[in-house]
Design a protein around this motif. Structure first.
Motif, PDB file in Angstrom:
ATOM      1  N   PHE A   1       0.833  -1.304   0.072  1.00  0.00           N
ATOM      2  CA  PHE A   1      -0.047   0.070  -0.008  1.00  0.00           C
ATOM      3  C   PHE A   1       0.932   1.174  -0.052  1.00  0.00           C
ATOM      4  N   LEU A   2       2.104   1.318   0.690  1.00  0.00           N
ATOM      5  CA  LEU A   2       2.928   2.483   0.863  1.00  0.00           C
ATOM      6  C   LEU A   2       3.653   2.700  -0.539  1.00  0.00           C
ATOM      7  N   TYR A   3       4.076   1.543  -1.184  1.00  0.00           N
ATOM      8  CA  TYR A   3       5.048   1.800  -2.241  1.00  0.00           C
ATOM      9  C   TYR A   3       4.638   1.574  -3.874  1.00  0.00           C
ATOM     10  N   ALA A   4       3.110   1.544  -3.857  1.00  0.00           N
ATOM     11  CA  ALA A   4       2.626   1.177  -5.115  1.00  0.00           C
ATOM     12  C   ALA A   4       2.901   2.621  -5.730  1.00  0.00           C
ATOM     13  N   GLY A   5       2.546   3.880  -5.221  1.00  0.00           N
ATOM     14  CA  GLY A   5       2.701   5.192  -5.787  1.00  0.00           C
ATOM     15  C   GLY A   5       4.084   5.330  -6.249  1.00  0.00           C
ATOM     16  N   PRO A   6       5.176   5.148  -5.434  1.00  0.00           N
ATOM     17  CA  PRO A   6       6.516   5.381  -5.799  1.00  0.00           C
ATOM     18  C   PRO A   6       6.903   4.577  -6.961  1.00  0.00           C
ATOM     19  N   ALA A   7       6.388   3.303  -6.914  1.00  0.00           N
ATOM     20  CA  ALA A   7       6.997   2.439  -7.929  1.00  0.00           C
ATOM     21  C   ALA A   7       6.313   2.651  -9.380  1.00  0.00           C
ATOM     22  N   SER A   8       5.188   3.307  -9.442  1.00  0.00           N
ATOM     23  CA  SER A   8       4.647   3.681 -10.653  1.00  0.00           C
ATOM     24  C   SER A   8       5.439   5.065 -11.101  1.00  0.00           C
ATOM     25  N   THR A   9       5.485   5.906 -10.270  1.00  0.00           N
ATOM     26  CA  THR A   9       6.332   7.151 -10.691  1.00  0.00           C
ATOM     27  C   THR A   9       7.903   6.983 -11.066  1.00  0.00           C
ATOM     28  N   PHE A  10       8.524   6.034 -10.379  1.00  0.00           N
ATOM     29  CA  PHE A  10       9.868   5.482 -10.725  1.00  0.00           C
ATOM     30  C   PHE A  10       9.706   5.151 -12.214  1.00  0.00           C
ATOM     31  N   SER A  11       8.767   4.026 -12.435  1.00  0.00           N
ATOM     32  CA  SER A  11       8.744   3.572 -13.871  1.00  0.00           C
ATOM     33  C   SER A  11       8.289   4.377 -14.882  1.00  0.00           C
ATOM     34  N   ALA A  12       7.344   5.372 -14.552  1.00  0.00           N
ATOM     35  CA  ALA A  12       6.856   6.338 -15.642  1.00  0.00           C
ATOM     36  C   ALA A  12       8.161   7.158 -15.846  1.00  0.00           C
ATOM     37  N   MET A  13       8.898   7.563 -14.786  1.00  0.00           N
ATOM     38  CA  MET A  13       9.924   8.773 -15.000  1.00  0.00           C
ATOM     39  C   MET A  13      11.105   8.064 -16.303  1.00  0.00           C
ATOM     40  N   VAL A  14      11.285   6.716 -15.911  1.00  0.00           N
ATOM     41  CA  VAL A  14      12.032   6.029 -17.011  1.00  0.00           C
ATOM     42  C   VAL A  14      11.381   6.137 -18.338  1.00  0.00           C
ATOM     43  N   VAL A  15      10.123   5.806 -18.713  1.00  0.00           N
ATOM     44  CA  VAL A  15       9.640   5.832 -19.864  1.00  0.00           C
ATOM     45  C   VAL A  15       9.517   6.955 -20.224  1.00  0.00           C
ATOM     46  N   ALA A  16       9.171   8.362 -19.531  1.00  0.00           N
ATOM     47  CA  ALA A  16       8.992   9.614 -20.126  1.00  0.00           C
ATOM     48  C   ALA A  16      10.327  10.210 -20.667  1.00  0.00           C
ATOM     49  N   THR A  17      11.461   9.778 -19.680  1.00  0.00           N
ATOM     50  CA  THR A  17      12.629  10.236 -20.267  1.00  0.00           C
ATOM     51  C   THR A  17      13.108   9.396 -21.605  1.00  0.00           C
ATOM     52  N   MET A  18      12.759   8.220 -21.755  1.00  0.00           N
ATOM     53  CA  MET A  18      12.819   7.866 -23.106  1.00  0.00           C
ATOM     54  C   MET A  18      12.238   8.265 -24.191  1.00  0.00           C
ATOM     55  N   ILE A  19      10.968   8.668 -23.813  1.00  0.00           N
ATOM     56  CA  ILE A  19       9.974   9.315 -24.799  1.00  0.00           C
ATOM     57  C   ILE A  19      10.424  10.742 -25.505  1.00  0.00           C
ATOM     58  N   LEU A  20      10.982  11.599 -24.253  1.00  0.00           N
ATOM     59  CA  LEU A  20      11.664  12.812 -24.479  1.00  0.00           C
ATOM     60  C   LEU A  20      12.818  12.758 -25.397  1.00  0.00           C
ATOM     61  N   ARG A  21      13.719  11.683 -25.172  1.00  0.00           N
ATOM     62  CA  ARG A  21      14.476  11.703 -25.931  1.00  0.00           C
ATOM     63  C   ARG A  21      14.426  11.450 -27.345  1.00  0.00           C
ATOM     64  N   ARG A  22      13.455  10.323 -27.490  1.00  0.00           N
ATOM     65  CA  ARG A  22      13.011  10.075 -28.819  1.00  0.00           C
ATOM     66  C   ARG A  22      12.638  11.312 -29.533  1.00  0.00           C
ATOM     67  N   ARG A  23      11.842  12.007 -28.974  1.00  0.00           N
ATOM     68  CA  ARG A  23      11.542  13.386 -29.441  1.00  0.00           C
ATOM     69  C   ARG A  23      12.440  14.510 -29.696  1.00  0.00           C
ATOM     70  N   GLY A  24      13.878  14.172 -29.280  1.00  0.00           N
ATOM     71  CA  GLY A  24      14.764  15.156 -29.213  1.00  0.00           C
ATOM     72  C   GLY A  24      14.699  16.221 -28.074  1.00  0.00           C
ATOM     73  N   LEU A  25      14.141  15.784 -27.089  1.00  0.00           N
ATOM     74  CA  LEU A  25      13.827  16.669 -25.877  1.00  0.00           C
ATOM     75  C   LEU A  25      14.562  16.250 -24.665  1.00  0.00           C
ATOM     76  N   GLY A  26      14.663  16.940 -23.586  1.00  0.00           N
ATOM     77  CA  GLY A  26      15.074  16.428 -22.333  1.00  0.00           C
ATOM     78  C   GLY A  26      14.171  17.029 -21.195  1.00  0.00           C
ATOM     79  N   TRP A  27      14.606  16.809 -20.123  1.00  0.00           N
ATOM     80  CA  TRP A  27      13.556  17.638 -19.010  1.00  0.00           C
ATOM     81  C   TRP A  27      13.692  19.199 -19.050  1.00  0.00           C
ATOM     82  N   LYS A  28      14.987  19.492 -19.183  1.00  0.00           N
ATOM     83  CA  LYS A  28      15.222  21.074 -19.301  1.00  0.00           C
ATOM     84  C   LYS A  28      14.426  21.768 -20.361  1.00  0.00           C
ATOM     85  N   ASP A  29      13.820  21.028 -21.089  1.00  0.00           N
ATOM     86  CA  ASP A  29      12.784  21.707 -22.289  1.00  0.00           C
ATOM     87  C   ASP A  29      11.507  21.872 -21.624  1.00  0.00           C
ATOM     88  N   LEU A  30      11.322  21.200 -20.476  1.00  0.00           N
ATOM     89  CA  LEU A  30      10.189  21.285 -19.798  1.00  0.00           C
ATOM     90  C   LEU A  30      10.110  22.103 -18.439  1.00  0.00           C
TER      91      LEU A  30
END
Length: 228
Positions: free
Chosen positions: A35-64
């Motif tokens: 119950f405690l770590y479900a949220g963090p596990a999902s955000t950690f996973s999403a951060m990895v995927v989002a970073t990959m998506i941004l790189r594929r678009r030629g972007l980075g977190w600094k662009d946001l």
């Protein structure tokens, strides 16, 4: 010559749906076990995927907007402003939520922290990763940017994206805060979303710091046994 309106961006929509899917599936998959770590596990996973998506678009977190501040006094001032806006938005929503829904708090999710120093240190690590940096980067920067582009861009699309991100942010907290907490959290998320747009999507650090400070205070009060 008048400017032509932007068209619906299917690529941005795919990016958005991908991250929302990761957030939902990972959290629901982990919930039966933690119950405690479900949220963090999902955000950690999403951060990895989002970073990959941004790189594929030629972007980075600094662009946001995730970049090292050039003026710390400005950041401090905007952080205070963000905290005031969050408090105002959540207090107004609480008047509505108190009328129609029961306040269940956080359903005992953090009860183990009281008087437990190792648990407190562990939760503070989550506060300054999952609960501040990752949530702001995902729910404000990434979701708003991708949703706005998916809706065609422009002021109306920005506001619609801010509203969408806030509703989803509130939903993310429903599983342990109930509808009362989801409404209040969503209202605070909307205040942050509108500030992010006001900052021109170029500065998310005040929101990260404000979010982290609020969560740090809440967890510190729990550790010390200070009740509302």
């Amino acid at each position: 010559m008048t400017e032509q309106p932007k068209r619906f961006d299917i690529g941005a929509l795919v990016d958005l749906l991908t991250i929302l899917t990761v957030l939902v599936i990972v959290k629901q998959s982990v919930l039966p076990f933690s119950f405690l770590y479900a949220g963090p596990a999902s955000t950690f996973s999403a951060m990895v995927v989002a970073t990959m998506i941004l790189r594929r678009r030629g972007l980075g977190w600094k662009d946001l907007g995730f970049r090292w501040p050039e003026n710390w006094w400005k950041i401090i001032g905007l952080t205070v402003l963000s905290m005031v806006a969050f408090i105002a938005a959540t207090q107004m929503m609480q008047l509505f939520a108190d009328t129609f829904f029961v306040d269940i708090g956080v359903s005992g999710r953090f009860d183990h922290i009281e008087g437990n120093l190792p648990a407190y240190i562990g939760i503070m690590l989550l506060v300054w990763t999952h609960g501040s940096f990752f949530e702001e980067l995902l729910f404000r920067a990434f979701v708003i940017d991708r949703a706005s582009n998916a809706f065609g861009g422009g002021r109306i699309a920005d506001i619609a994206a801010a509203l969408f991100s806030s509703i989803f942010f509130g939903y993310r907290h429903y599983y342990y805060q109930g509808m009362h907490g989801a409404l209040i959290t969503g209202a605070g998320g909307f205040a942050f979303a509108m500030l992010y747009l006001w900052f021109g999507r170029k500065n998310i650090m005040p929101l990260i710091f404000a979010h982290g400070i609020f969560n740090s205070l809440g967890q510190t009060f729990r550790f010390l046994g200070i009740r509302d």
